[in-house]
Design a protein around this motif. Structure first.
Motif, short mmCIF file in Angstrom:
data_model
loop_
_atom_site.label_atom_id
_atom_site.label_comp_id
_atom_site.label_asym_id
_atom_site.label_seq_id
_atom_site.Cartn_x
_atom_site.Cartn_y
_atom_site.Cartn_z
N LYS A 91 0.85 -1.19 0.00
CA LYS A 91 0.00 0.00 0.00
C LYS A 91 0.90 1.25 0.00
CE LYS A 91 -3.72 -2.22 2.61
NZ LYS A 91 -4.56 -2.18 3.83
N VAL A 92 0.59 2.15 -0.94
CA VAL A 92 1.39 3.36 -1.08
C VAL A 92 0.48 4.55 -1.33
CG1 VAL A 92 3.42 2.15 -1.95
CG2 VAL A 92 1.67 2.94 -3.55
N ALA A 93 1.06 5.76 -1.32
CA ALA A 93 0.29 6.96 -1.64
C ALA A 93 -0.17 6.89 -3.10
CB ALA A 93 1.15 8.19 -1.42
N PRO A 94 -1.35 7.40 -3.39
CA PRO A 94 -1.87 7.32 -4.77
C PRO A 94 -0.92 7.88 -5.81
CG PRO A 94 -3.60 8.02 -3.27
CD PRO A 94 -2.34 8.00 -2.48
N GLU A 95 -0.24 8.99 -5.53
CA GLU A 95 0.65 9.59 -6.51
C GLU A 95 1.92 8.78 -6.75
OE1 GLU A 95 1.22 12.04 -2.63
OE2 GLU A 95 -0.32 10.83 -3.61
N ALA A 96 2.22 7.82 -5.88
CA ALA A 96 3.42 6.99 -6.03
C ALA A 96 3.10 5.61 -6.58
CB ALA A 96 4.14 6.86 -4.70
N GLN A 97 1.84 5.27 -6.79
CA GLN A 97 1.46 3.90 -7.15
C GLN A 97 2.10 3.43 -8.44
OE1 GLN A 97 -2.68 3.36 -8.07
NE2 GLN A 97 -2.56 1.11 -7.98
N VAL A 98 2.04 4.24 -9.49
CA VAL A 98 2.55 3.82 -10.79
C VAL A 98 4.06 3.54 -10.72
CG1 VAL A 98 2.91 4.52 -13.19
CG2 VAL A 98 0.76 5.06 -12.04
N ARG A 99 4.80 4.44 -10.12
CA ARG A 99 6.25 4.25 -10.05
C ARG A 99 6.62 3.07 -9.16
NH1 ARG A 99 9.88 9.59 -9.88
NH2 ARG A 99 11.38 7.87 -9.86
N VAL A 100 5.87 2.89 -8.07
CA VAL A 100 6.16 1.75 -7.19
C VAL A 100 5.85 0.44 -7.89
CG1 VAL A 100 5.51 0.61 -5.05
CG2 VAL A 100 5.88 3.08 -5.07
N GLN A 101 4.74 0.39 -8.61
CA GLN A 101 4.37 -0.85 -9.32
C GLN A 101 5.42 -1.21 -10.36
OE1 GLN A 101 1.35 -2.94 -8.77
NE2 GLN A 101 2.97 -4.18 -9.68
N ALA A 102 5.91 -0.21 -11.09
CA ALA A 102 6.93 -0.48 -12.10
C ALA A 102 8.20 -0.99 -11.44
CB ALA A 102 7.22 0.79 -12.89
N ALA A 103 8.57 -0.42 -10.32
CA ALA A 103 9.78 -0.87 -9.62
C ALA A 103 9.61 -2.28 -9.09
CB ALA A 103 10.11 0.08 -8.47
N LEU A 104 8.42 -2.60 -8.56
CA LEU A 104 8.18 -3.94 -8.03
C LEU A 104 8.21 -4.98 -9.14
CD1 LEU A 104 5.32 -3.19 -5.48
CD2 LEU A 104 7.74 -3.58 -5.00
N ASP A 105 7.62 -4.65 -10.30
CA ASP A 105 7.63 -5.59 -11.43
C ASP A 105 9.07 -5.87 -11.87
OD1 ASP A 105 4.89 -5.66 -11.37
OD2 ASP A 105 4.63 -4.18 -12.98
N ALA A 121 5.83 6.69 1.84
CA ALA A 121 5.45 5.74 2.89
C ALA A 121 4.90 4.48 2.24
CB ALA A 121 4.41 6.35 3.82
N PHE A 122 4.97 3.37 2.97
CA PHE A 122 4.41 2.13 2.44
C PHE A 122 4.03 1.19 3.58
CE2 PHE A 122 8.90 1.05 2.92
CZ PHE A 122 8.84 -0.20 3.52
N ILE A 123 3.13 0.26 3.24
CA ILE A 123 2.80 -0.86 4.13
C ILE A 123 2.92 -2.11 3.29
CG2 ILE A 123 1.05 -1.97 5.56
CD1 ILE A 123 -0.18 0.79 6.04
N LEU A 124 3.84 -2.98 3.64
CA LEU A 124 4.10 -4.21 2.90
C LEU A 124 3.53 -5.39 3.66
CD1 LEU A 124 5.51 -5.92 0.70
CD2 LEU A 124 7.62 -5.73 2.06
N ASP A 125 2.67 -6.15 2.99
CA ASP A 125 2.01 -7.30 3.62
C ASP A 125 2.25 -8.52 2.77
OD1 ASP A 125 0.33 -9.16 4.77
OD2 ASP A 125 -1.30 -7.74 5.13
N TRP A 126 2.84 -9.58 3.34
CA TRP A 126 3.06 -10.82 2.59
C TRP A 126 2.40 -12.03 3.25
CZ3 TRP A 126 6.82 -8.25 5.31
CH2 TRP A 126 7.45 -8.92 6.35
#
Length: 216
Positions: A131-145, A169-174
Motif C-alpha cells: 500500500k502506497v500513496a496514490p501519486e506513487a502507485q505507478v512508479r512503485v508498481q513499475a519498480a516492483l515488477d 510511505a508504504f505498508i508491505l504485507d506478505w
C-alpha cells in the motif's frame, strides 16, 4: 584640690635592710652597633608584617580569580551546550530537507530497499501487497515488477493506492508478516532521540575544542 598619686619605691628592702628588689635601669645611651641591631630588628618586624599583609591580599585575590574562573567555565559550558544543540538541530533540519527531496524524486526507493532486505522472508509468498500513496502507485508498481525476477519471487506483487498515505510511505504485507515505513514518523522518532540525547548530555560533554598538551 589636687588628686593624690600613689608613691612607688624604685628600690625595695627586706627587714634586714638588704635590697630585695631593684628595678632595672633604663638604658639611655646606645652604641652604634646596638642602634644598628635595633634598627635591623624593627625593619625585619615591619617587613614581616608587610609580607603577611601582602600574602593575605594575594590569597584573597586568588580566591576572587578562582570564583571568576568557575563562573566563566560555567558560562562557557552553557554556550558550548547551546552551540551543540543548535548545530544538531540545524543538521537535522538539513537532513530532513535532503531526505524529503530524495523521497519526492524516488518514492519507490524505501519499498524496494525493504523488499531487498526481506527477500528471504517473502520469496515463498504467493502474493505481496504494497500500500502506497496514490501519486506513487505507478512508479512503485513499475519498480516492483522489475524486482520480481531478481528477488526470485514467482508470485504476484501488487502496489495498491491508499488515500491519506504520506508520499514514500508504504505498508508491505506478505501474509505471514508485515513491514511499514512512514518518513514523517521516522523523522519524528529521530528528532525525539536527538532531543533526549542532548538533554542527557547536558553540560557534561567533551570540550568543543581539544586542548593542546603543554610542554614544560
Amino acid at each position: 584640690m589636687t588628686g593624690h598619686r600613689p608613691f612607688t619605691f624604685d628600690t625595695e628592702f627586706d627587714d634586714a635592710g638588704a635590697v630585695a628588689y631593684q628595678p632595672p635601669r633604663q638604658k639611655r645611651s646606645f652604641t652604634p652597633e646596638e642602634v644598628e641591631t635595633i634598627r635591623a630588628a624593627a625593619y625585619a618586624e615591619g617587613e614581616g608584617s608587610a609580607m603577611a599583609a601582602a600574602e593575605m591580599d594575594l590569597a584573597r585575590a586568588m580566591d576572587r580569580i578562582a570564583d571568576a574562573a568557575r563562573q566563566g567555565l560555567g558560562a562557557l559550558a552553557q554556550v558550548a551546550h547551546a552551540h551543540r544543540s543548535d548545530a544538531a538541530h540545524l543538521s537535522m533540519a538539513a537532513a530532513r530537507k535532503i531526505a524529503d527531496s530524495a523521497l519526492a524524486r524516488f518514492p519507490e526507493a524505501p519499498v524496494t530497499a525493504a523488499l531487498e532486505a526481506l527477500a528471504r522472508e517473502v520469496e515463498a509468498s504467493p502474493r505481496l501487497l504494497v500500500k502506497v500513496a496514490p501519486e506513487a502507485q505507478v512508479r512503485v508498481q513499475a519498480a516492483l515488477d522489475g524486482m520480481a525476477s531478481s528477488l526470485g519471487h514467482s508470485g504476484r506483487i501488487e502496489a495498491r493506492a491508499e488515500p491519506g498515505m504520506t508520499p514514500a510511505a508504504f505498508i508491505l504485507d506478505w501474509g505471514d508478516g508485515r513491514a511499514s515505513f512512514d518518513p514523517v514518523d521516522a523523522a519524528s522518532r529521530i528528532q525525539t532521540a536527538l532531543d533526549e540525547a542532548l538533554a542527557a548530555e547536558g553540560l557534561h560533554a567533551e570540550p568543543l575544542i581539544a586542548l593542546e598538551p603543554t610542554h614544560g
